[in-house]
Design an enzyme around this catalytic site. Structure first.
Site, short mmCIF file in Angstrom:
data_model
loop_
_atom_site.label_atom_id
_atom_site.label_comp_id
_atom_site.label_asym_id
_atom_site.label_seq_id
_atom_site.Cartn_x
_atom_site.Cartn_y
_atom_site.Cartn_z
N HIS A 277 -24.95 -7.10 -6.06
CA HIS A 277 -26.34 -7.54 -6.08
C HIS A 277 -27.22 -6.49 -6.76
O HIS A 277 -27.08 -5.30 -6.47
CB HIS A 277 -26.75 -7.67 -4.60
CG HIS A 277 -27.83 -8.64 -4.31
ND1 HIS A 277 -27.77 -9.95 -4.68
CD2 HIS A 277 -29.02 -8.49 -3.63
CE1 HIS A 277 -28.88 -10.57 -4.24
NE2 HIS A 277 -29.65 -9.71 -3.62
N GLN B 28 -35.28 -12.50 -8.56
CA GLN B 28 -33.94 -12.11 -8.17
C GLN B 28 -33.84 -12.17 -6.65
O GLN B 28 -34.81 -11.88 -5.96
CB GLN B 28 -33.64 -10.69 -8.69
CG GLN B 28 -32.25 -10.18 -8.42
CD GLN B 28 -32.14 -9.35 -7.15
OE1 GLN B 28 -33.14 -9.08 -6.51
NE2 GLN B 28 -30.93 -8.97 -6.78
N SER B 29 -32.67 -12.55 -6.14
CA SER B 29 -32.42 -12.63 -4.70
C SER B 29 -33.42 -13.61 -4.09
O SER B 29 -33.54 -14.73 -4.59
CB SER B 29 -32.52 -11.22 -4.10
OG SER B 29 -31.87 -11.16 -2.87
N SER B 30 -34.17 -13.23 -3.06
CA SER B 30 -35.11 -14.21 -2.52
C SER B 30 -36.15 -14.60 -3.58
O SER B 30 -36.74 -15.68 -3.50
CB SER B 30 -35.79 -13.70 -1.26
OG SER B 30 -36.39 -12.46 -1.51
N GLY C 68 -35.26 -15.28 -6.63
CA GLY C 68 -34.57 -16.38 -7.31
C GLY C 68 -34.69 -17.66 -6.49
O GLY C 68 -34.90 -18.76 -7.04
#
Ligand SMILES: *[C@@H]1O[C@H](CO)[C@@H](O)[C@H](O)[C@H]1NC(C)=O
Ligand SMILES: *[C@@H]1O[C@H](CO)[C@@H](O)[C@H](O)[C@H]1NC(C)=O
Ligand SMILES: *[C@@H]1O[C@H](CO)[C@@H](O)[C@H](O)[C@H]1NC(C)=O
Ligand SMILES: *[C@@H]1O[C@H](CO)[C@@H](O)[C@H](O)[C@H]1NC(C)=O
Ligand SMILES: *[C@@H]1O[C@H](CO)[C@@H](O)[C@H](O)[C@H]1NC(C)=O
Ligand SMILES: *[C@@H]1O[C@H](CO)[C@@H](O)[C@H](O)[C@H]1NC(C)=O
Ligand SMILES: *[C@@H]1O[C@H](CO)[C@@H](O)[C@H](O)[C@H]1NC(C)=O
Ligand SMILES: *[C@@H]1O[C@H](CO)[C@@H](O)[C@H](O)[C@H]1NC(C)=O
Length: 582
Positions: free
Chosen positions: A461, A219-221, A223
């Site tokens: 987020h 997820q986020s970085s 991802g």
């Protein structure tokens, strides 16, 4: 899943182990025993080493595999240290745990599996890569513990095993210079992740996993990391995994820009290692001679103001001619990636959390975006703004219409159109691509309570965590407002089972189970690479869950109104991509 071989005990790797005691796994090939623990009705093996200590001469170097001594027993009952990063409080509740222990000897992973698993079960494996802007993150984070997801997967009849690795962050994982490039040391963080995935491929069978059914997720970085693993080595080496899940990021603007080299220069200057030149071997030598505390203090002191520097994402993957042989957009355009099926998605109001809540005027929108995207030309910025007329946004109790406009543009650039760009190419190459838009959250009241943000940010987020990890109670803590509705509990089950079903079968749901219904592939396979082609999105959670084309026949109003085809068509056009820098 196998029934126990006889009452009260089960046979595990040829050895009889009592089920009431803590689980252990024997790797007969290497003669190593892993001693885990029972918790929450699952079995956990924590702090399993996959890479060697990265300190001293190993600092910044590609990780080296950890080889356990024959005859050794690995105590896997407590979490290992996090990789170097700022100590102390994160941003609760986005990161509930305090980072209390860091070490350069941090390349460990946690394995969580159902009880009563034997090596013959060969369960699918979901590997998780944490986010945190490549600046913070640890595999011991409470809200990403998958125990609930594992139990849900068992209930769903498709049990899985979950693995979460630590990997290096910040300067430790993304240090960059010509000297580092010559020794093959750039993108060390991505190489850590790769080594961990390879460890899973080579060892998970001992834990009852199937090395040919590995799904990487993040997820986020994290991802973004999954996106990088899929295009690693330009697809020229076999990938050690079969599927991917990118949550709230798959790519990032700025990868081909100068954020990372500038951050490197700042650290080097700060510690006085620039005695010759940034790119010299002496500078690397000097950095390797510093204590962990000194180098960590330097990266923190030079990190700078978040929004002025790519919302804090300054340590990014960079084109190194090896792990990342070319710019990501070029690798994608040339179909130089591993052919894997993917699920990619974003939260409805994803980066509203990182958008300046004081924005009220179009001039402020423009200034926010030009500071976020310093390389975007004025003409493209104006073209972008004209795609999002102020009049099509409405104010909410504490946030202006203009704020919502900025947050939506920001969302589309970072979270929506990049997965569309990547997903379209993966689909054109013949892979199944599933796009979701997450539309349910329990975070708003918590943020309001903490005065971190107003209560009308929307589905921000990390909103999916409370559901997909299968334990909404992680958020019932510290006196935070906690009042999930029946619809929230239902989404815990449906969401987490859809994730584990994707790991098991490569589809996010099946008709006869409590999973997402009607979630088909988003692009036509073998299409034209999505050059302005239409696509579909599954809205997960919220009052109108379901699958919808983004426009044309059968498009639901709430999806059509987002104008994703038109807006991503422009944002993903060649000139934009070049200026966005990925
Ligand atoms: C595991 O096996 C033990 C012993 O037979 C049994 O008591 C227990 O219910 C089983 N657990 C699960 C989750 O099947
Ligand atoms: C495995 O390790 C144990 C404990 O050191 C030792 O007694 C045994 O001989 C080893 N077995 C093999 C096959 O090496
Ligand atoms: C983190 O630890 C510090 C020091 O022990 C403490 O003051 C703070 O409340 C903790 N924060 C959270 C979110 O647990
Ligand atoms: C990055 O730095 C180089 C060298 O200083 C410069 O030529 C280039 O324009 C910079 N790129 C961006 C996107 O700022
Ligand atoms: C090192 O960096 C400092 C601070 O930016 C600068 O004053 C100095 O000239 C640099 N030295 C060399 C040799 O580049
Ligand atoms: C869910 O989270 C709560 C709160 O952290 C914890 O007490 C409980 O044991 C967890 N259950 C599972 C199955 O993870
Ligand atoms: C998301 O949920 C909100 C209500 O929470 C609803 O108004 C909106 O239409 C939903 N959006 C989509 C795309 O389903
Ligand atoms: C998609 O359409 C937009 C707007 O019509 C156009 O500006 C853009 O160049 C097109 N993109 C591609 C990749 O053809």
């Amino acid at each position: 899943m196998r029934p126990p071989s006889f009452f009260g005990t089960l046979v595990l790797c040829g050895r009889v182990v009592a089920t009431t005691s803590n689980p252990s796994v024997v790797d007969t090939k290497n003669n190593v025993t892993y001693k885990g623990l029972n918790r929450n009705g699952v079995e956990a093996f924590l702090n399993v080493p996959y890479g060697q200590d990265t300190s001293g001469a190993n600092r910044f170097k590609p990780p080296r595999a950890f080889v356990p001594k024959s005859g050794s027993t690995i105590n896997a009952q407590t979490y290992g240290p996090a990789c170097p990063q700022p100590l102390g409080e994160g941003l609760p509740p986005l990161t509930l745990s305090n980072v209390t222990e860091i070490s350069e000897d941090c390349l460990n992973l946690n394995i969580i599996r159902p009880t009563n698993v034997t090596t013959e079960d060969r369960l699918p494996v979901l590997v998780y890569i944490y986010g945190g802007g490549f600046w913070t993150g640890q595999n011991s984070e409470l809200v990403t513990q998958p125990d609930g997801m594992i139990l849900e997967s068992v209930e769903n009849g498709l049990p899985i095993i979950h693995v979460a690795m630590n990997y290096r962050l910040g300067v430790w994982g993304f240090a960059k210079s010509d000297a580092l490039n010559s020794e093959g040391s750039e993108n060390a963080a991505l190489r850590d992740q790769r080594l961990a995935i390879e460890w899973v491929r080579d060892n998970i069978q001992n834990f009852g996993g199937d090395p040919s059914k590995i799904t990487i997720s993040g997820q986020s970085s994290g991802g973004l990391a999954v996106g990088m693993q899929i295009m690693a080595f330009g697809g020229s080496k076999p990938a050690p995994f079969q599927r991917g899940i990118c949550e709230s990021q798959a790519l990032e603007p700025g990868i081909t820009g100068n954020f990372t080299i500038n951050a490197m220069q700042a650290v080097v200057d700060y510690v006085g290692c620039n005695t010759t030149a940034l790119h010299s071997p002496e500078t690397v030598e000097c950095l390797r001679g510093l204590s962990m505390e000194t180098l960590e203090a330097a990266e923190e002191a030079t990190h700078g103001d978040d929004i002025a520097h790519n919302i804090g994402d300054i340590w990014l993957p960079t084109v190194d001619g090896d792990f990342l042989p070319l710019a990501p957009s070029q690798l994608i355009a040339e179909h130089k990636f591993a052919n894997v099926d993917v699920m990619m998605g974003w939260c409805q109001d994803d980066v509203a959390l990182f958008t300046d809540t004081s924005i009220t005027t179009p001039a402020e929108t423009q200034s926010f975006l030009s500071s976020y995207l310093p390389s975007l030309s004025t003409s493209n910025l104006n073209a972008l703004l004209s795609l999002y007329p102020s009049t099509s946004f409405t104010a909410t109790p504490s946030l202006s219409a203009e704020f919502h406009r900025t947050a939506r543009i920001f969302r589309d650039i970072l979270m929506v159109c990049e997965p569309v760009y990547y997903g379209a190419a993966l689909a054109a190459a013949g892979n199944s691509v599933y796009l979701y838009e997450w539309n349910q959250t329990i975070l708003d009241p918590i943020l309001a309570y903490l005065n971190e943000a107003p209560a009308d940010l929307g589905v921000i987020h990390t909103s999916e965590f409370a559901y997909v990890f299968g334990n909404i109670s992680h958020w019932d803590t510290a006196g935070y407002p906690f009042a999930p509705t029946p619809a929230d509990y239902a989404l815990v089950s449906r969401g987490s089972r859809s994730w584990s079903t994707f790991a098991s079968l490569g589809v996010p749901g099946t008709e006869d189970t409590d999973t997402f219904q009607g979630f088909g592939t988003s692009f036509r396979k073998g299409g034209d690479g999505g050059k302005n082609a239409s696509f579909s999105v599954f809205v997960a959670g919220g009052p109108e869950e379901g699958f919808s084309p983004v426009d044309g026949d059968g498009a639901r109003k709430v999806v059509r109104e987002q104008l994703l085809r038109e807006r991503c068509g422009v944002i993903n056009s060649e000139g934009f991509v070049r200026e966005l820098g990925f």
